[in-house]
Design a protein around this motif. Structure first.
Motif, PDB file in Angstrom:
ATOM      1  N   ARG A  60       1.161  -1.121  -0.074  1.00  0.00           N
ATOM      2  CA  ARG A  60       0.074   0.001   0.219  1.00  0.00           C
ATOM      3  C   ARG A  60       0.676   1.371   0.127  1.00  0.00           C
ATOM      4  NH1 ARG A  60      -4.486   1.920   4.696  1.00  0.00           N
ATOM      5  NH2 ARG A  60      -5.211   3.930   3.502  1.00  0.00           N
ATOM      6  N   ARG A  61       2.016   1.153   0.752  1.00  0.00           N
ATOM      7  CA  ARG A  61       2.792   2.432   0.878  1.00  0.00           C
ATOM      8  C   ARG A  61       3.556   2.354  -0.702  1.00  0.00           C
ATOM      9  NH1 ARG A  61       7.522   2.046   5.181  1.00  0.00           N
ATOM     10  NH2 ARG A  61       8.423   0.755   3.347  1.00  0.00           N
ATOM     11  N   MET A  62       3.706   1.502  -1.267  1.00  0.00           N
ATOM     12  CA  MET A  62       4.490   1.514  -2.421  1.00  0.00           C
ATOM     13  C   MET A  62       3.795   2.053  -3.389  1.00  0.00           C
ATOM     14  SD  MET A  62       7.629   0.835  -3.768  1.00  0.00           S
ATOM     15  CE  MET A  62       8.022  -0.815  -2.610  1.00  0.00           C
ATOM     16  N   GLU A  63       2.369   1.761  -3.494  1.00  0.00           N
ATOM     17  CA  GLU A  63       1.164   2.401  -4.572  1.00  0.00           C
ATOM     18  C   GLU A  63       1.103   3.934  -4.239  1.00  0.00           C
ATOM     19  OE1 GLU A  63      -1.081   2.867  -7.516  1.00  0.00           O
ATOM     20  OE2 GLU A  63      -0.130   1.497  -6.946  1.00  0.00           O
ATOM     21  N   SER A  64       1.400   4.579  -2.969  1.00  0.00           N
ATOM     22  CA  SER A  64       1.544   5.762  -2.550  1.00  0.00           C
ATOM     23  C   SER A  64       2.781   6.545  -3.252  1.00  0.00           C
ATOM     24  CB  SER A  64       1.481   6.266  -1.078  1.00  0.00           C
ATOM     25  OG  SER A  64       0.327   5.807  -0.640  1.00  0.00           O
ATOM     26  N   ALA A  65       3.973   5.559  -3.293  1.00  0.00           N
ATOM     27  CA  ALA A  65       5.280   6.072  -3.786  1.00  0.00           C
ATOM     28  C   ALA A  65       5.086   6.205  -5.275  1.00  0.00           C
ATOM     29  CB  ALA A  65       6.331   5.256  -3.517  1.00  0.00           C
ATOM     30  N   TRP A  66       4.618   5.390  -5.997  1.00  0.00           N
ATOM     31  CA  TRP A  66       4.162   5.308  -7.393  1.00  0.00           C
ATOM     32  C   TRP A  66       3.471   6.731  -7.848  1.00  0.00           C
ATOM     33  CZ3 TRP A  66       7.282   3.151 -10.553  1.00  0.00           C
ATOM     34  CH2 TRP A  66       7.336   1.712 -10.431  1.00  0.00           C
ATOM     35  N   GLN A  67       2.254   7.137  -6.920  1.00  0.00           N
ATOM     36  CA  GLN A  67       1.759   8.012  -7.188  1.00  0.00           C
ATOM     37  C   GLN A  67       2.237   9.582  -6.892  1.00  0.00           C
ATOM     38  OE1 GLN A  67      -1.874   7.869  -4.758  1.00  0.00           O
ATOM     39  NE2 GLN A  67      -2.517   5.842  -5.455  1.00  0.00           N
ATOM     40  N   LEU A  68       3.118   9.516  -6.091  1.00  0.00           N
ATOM     41  CA  LEU A  68       4.053  10.639  -5.891  1.00  0.00           C
ATOM     42  C   LEU A  68       5.022  10.872  -7.017  1.00  0.00           C
ATOM     43  CD1 LEU A  68       5.660  12.866  -4.187  1.00  0.00           C
ATOM     44  CD2 LEU A  68       6.995  11.154  -3.212  1.00  0.00           C
ATOM     45  N   LEU A  69       5.579   9.707  -7.577  1.00  0.00           N
ATOM     46  CA  LEU A  69       6.612   9.875  -8.640  1.00  0.00           C
ATOM     47  C   LEU A  69       5.993  10.281  -9.804  1.00  0.00           C
ATOM     48  CD1 LEU A  69       8.824   6.656  -9.039  1.00  0.00           C
ATOM     49  CD2 LEU A  69       9.459   9.109  -8.548  1.00  0.00           C
ATOM     50  N   ALA A  70       4.787   9.902 -10.291  1.00  0.00           N
ATOM     51  CA  ALA A  70       4.105  10.108 -11.457  1.00  0.00           C
ATOM     52  C   ALA A  70       3.788  11.741 -11.591  1.00  0.00           C
ATOM     53  CB  ALA A  70       2.728   9.466 -11.574  1.00  0.00           C
ATOM     54  N   ARG A  71       3.992  12.567 -10.348  1.00  0.00           N
ATOM     55  CA  ARG A  71       3.514  13.805 -10.269  1.00  0.00           C
ATOM     56  C   ARG A  71       4.679  14.991 -10.417  1.00  0.00           C
ATOM     57  NH1 ARG A  71      -0.370  11.995  -6.256  1.00  0.00           N
ATOM     58  NH2 ARG A  71       1.197  12.863  -4.483  1.00  0.00           N
ATOM     59  N   LEU A  72       5.899  13.993 -10.183  1.00  0.00           N
ATOM     60  CA  LEU A  72       7.067  14.994 -10.012  1.00  0.00           C
ATOM     61  C   LEU A  72       7.788  15.121 -11.511  1.00  0.00           C
ATOM     62  CD1 LEU A  72       8.763  13.418  -6.859  1.00  0.00           C
ATOM     63  CD2 LEU A  72       7.269  15.625  -7.053  1.00  0.00           C
ATOM     64  N   PRO A  73       8.335  16.276 -11.548  1.00  0.00           N
ATOM     65  CA  PRO A  73       9.455  16.439 -12.712  1.00  0.00           C
ATOM     66  C   PRO A  73      10.650  15.662 -12.695  1.00  0.00           C
ATOM     67  CG  PRO A  73       9.468  18.313 -11.298  1.00  0.00           C
ATOM     68  CD  PRO A  73       8.617  17.442 -10.949  1.00  0.00           C
ATOM     69  N   ALA A  74      10.707  14.393 -13.098  1.00  0.00           N
ATOM     70  CA  ALA A  74      11.742  13.463 -12.695  1.00  0.00           C
ATOM     71  C   ALA A  74      12.945  13.859 -13.237  1.00  0.00           C
ATOM     72  CB  ALA A  74      11.451  12.130 -13.234  1.00  0.00           C
ATOM     73  N   GLU A  75      12.921  14.425 -14.665  1.00  0.00           N
ATOM     74  CA  GLU A  75      14.193  14.829 -15.257  1.00  0.00           C
ATOM     75  C   GLU A  75      14.717  16.135 -14.818  1.00  0.00           C
ATOM     76  OE1 GLU A  75      15.606  13.611 -17.938  1.00  0.00           O
ATOM     77  OE2 GLU A  75      14.130  11.825 -17.793  1.00  0.00           O
ATOM     78  N   GLU A  76      14.190  16.704 -13.849  1.00  0.00           N
ATOM     79  CA  GLU A  76      14.917  17.785 -13.134  1.00  0.00           C
ATOM     80  C   GLU A  76      15.460  17.377 -11.990  1.00  0.00           C
ATOM     81  OE1 GLU A  76      13.361  22.048 -10.783  1.00  0.00           O
ATOM     82  OE2 GLU A  76      12.214  20.916 -12.341  1.00  0.00           O
ATOM     83  N   LEU A  77      15.193  15.967 -11.596  1.00  0.00           N
ATOM     84  CA  LEU A  77      15.784  15.651 -10.398  1.00  0.00           C
ATOM     85  C   LEU A  77      17.010  14.605 -10.639  1.00  0.00           C
ATOM     86  CD1 LEU A  77      12.485  14.389  -8.631  1.00  0.00           C
ATOM     87  CD2 LEU A  77      13.901  16.492  -8.002  1.00  0.00           C
ATOM     88  N   ILE A  78      17.004  14.286 -11.926  1.00  0.00           N
ATOM     89  CA  ILE A  78      18.231  13.408 -12.421  1.00  0.00           C
ATOM     90  C   ILE A  78      19.472  14.420 -12.969  1.00  0.00           C
ATOM     91  CG2 ILE A  78      18.860  11.678 -14.247  1.00  0.00           C
ATOM     92  CD1 ILE A  78      16.059  10.502 -14.021  1.00  0.00           C
ATOM     93  N   SER A  79      20.592  14.315 -12.407  1.00  0.00           N
ATOM     94  CA  SER A  79      21.638  15.128 -12.714  1.00  0.00           C
ATOM     95  C   SER A  79      22.405  14.780 -13.713  1.00  0.00           C
ATOM     96  CB  SER A  79      22.281  15.775 -11.426  1.00  0.00           C
ATOM     97  OG  SER A  79      22.845  14.600 -10.621  1.00  0.00           O
TER      98      SER A  79
END
Length: 348
Positions: free
Chosen positions: A298-317
């Motif tokens: 259940r916690r992992m599903e919340s983590a997936w939802q958080l990731l989907a909303r974030l600008p991942a490319e901005e976090l990958i340096s």
């Protein structure tokens, strides 16, 4: 890839056994380097007698070199003697063609590995492999917020804006807080925190850093201190600064793992009278008070939802081909101010 000694990683080739039973052969597309735990291993700062990771199969033995490590691989099923079970079987078409979907696995950095279907997490449709590789960090952020239990109108301080600190800031920004203050000496990280929802960012090493922080935590001109503090810098000295910034009956959630680095705390002043609570937060387990309703799934599903909303490319340096893994670790070790999330690519 192997940690062969403190300060040394090597990319090597070895033969692997074919899948057994219901195991699946996974071809890795990307993996993410942890700037926390992995760098403790790289620097030889893991306490003697500890396992590499008691929550990951194959990493429960006491740390010794050479060592395979890592826990953020994303890849595709490339061979199997039987169709994948559970969620994976939905990805086979009517003709039984090979599953082309990406899967996440808590597995060391390797180009190919065997895993049971239960050990694979389907990556949500449309999410890039590199973004999916941030899943352990997102789950850590979810766990940190759950352990801190923020309340409406609280003043919250996040100390340390590495990848976990930024993800935690992004999640906390969804709460109706009085203030969300992000602290880090690196201006680029502070700017990212601002874009992710921090109400204010502060350079702790600036000429007026301490004074600015006190002003930010004041209420109607009177210093109140923070209600909730997250210490995520990985630096033991920051924990003492957190104690100094804590208000009455406040909580300090320690998400950093210091390894063998000692933490010296001043507990003879305001800490005692302010009834400050130190909370150790670690993602391998769910807090006992939540286990009747929350599971890791259940916690992992919340983590997936958080990731989907974030600008991942901005976090990958940075992105390095696997062959250049030694250079990637040296960069993180020697120039942490230049890196955020570093990704290893496996495609030829």
């Amino acid at each position: 890839m192997l940690f062969t000694a403190p300060g040394t990683v090597e990319v090597c080739t070895e033969e692997m056994a074919p899948p057994e039973g219901d195991e699946l052969l996974i071809e890795t597309a990307v993996s993410a380097i942890s700037a926390g735990t992995e760098m403790l291993l790289y620097r030889g700062q893991v306490p003697a007698g500890m396992s590499a990771d008691s929550s990951i199969a194959g990493l429960t033995d006491t740390v010794s070199y050479p060592l395979k490590y890592g826990y953020a691989c994303v890849g595709r099923i490339c061979d199997t003697a039987r169709p994948p079970a559970r969620q994976a079987d939905r990805q086979l078409d009517a003709a039984g063609k090979e599953d082309s979907r990406y899967y996440f696995a808590f597995h060391p950095h390797e180009s190919h590995f065997c895993a049971s279907p239960q050990a694979l997490l389907p990556v949500p449709q449309g999410m890039a492999p590199a973004q999916a590789a941030l899943l352990p960090n997102a789950e850590t952020a979810v766990n940190l917020v759950m352990d801190g239990a923020p309340l409406v109108g609280e003043r919250i301080l996040v100390m340390g804006l590495g990848i976990v600190g930024l993800l935690t800031t992004a999640l906390l920004a969804q709460f109706p807080l009085a203030a969300l203050i992000a602290v880090d000496p690196l201006p680029q990280r502070r700017r990212t925190a601002q874009r992710l929802g921090a109400s204010q960012t502060i350079d702790p090493g600036g000429a007026d850093g301490a004074e600015t922080l006190q002003e930010a935590l004041a209420d109607a001109g009177e210093r109140r201190g923070a209600d909730l503090i997250y210490e995520l810098s990985g630096q033991p000295s920051a924990l003492d600064a957190a104690v100094s910034a804590a208000g009455f009956d406040s909580r300090i959630v320690v998400g950093s793992w210091y390894g063998t680095k000692p933490a010296t705390l001043q507990l003879g002043g305001s800490f005692h009278r302010n009834r400050v609570r130190l909370i150790s937060s670690q993602v391998s387990t769910v807090a006992p008070r939540l286990r009747s309703r929350w599971t890791k799934a259940r916690r992992m599903e919340s983590a997936w939802q958080l990731l989907a909303r974030l600008p991942a490319e901005e976090l990958i340096s940075h992105r390095f081909p696997l062959e250049q893994a030694p250079e990637a670790y040296r960069l993180i070790d020697s120039c942490p101010e230049q890196t955020l999330q570093v990704i290893l690519n496996y495609s030829s």
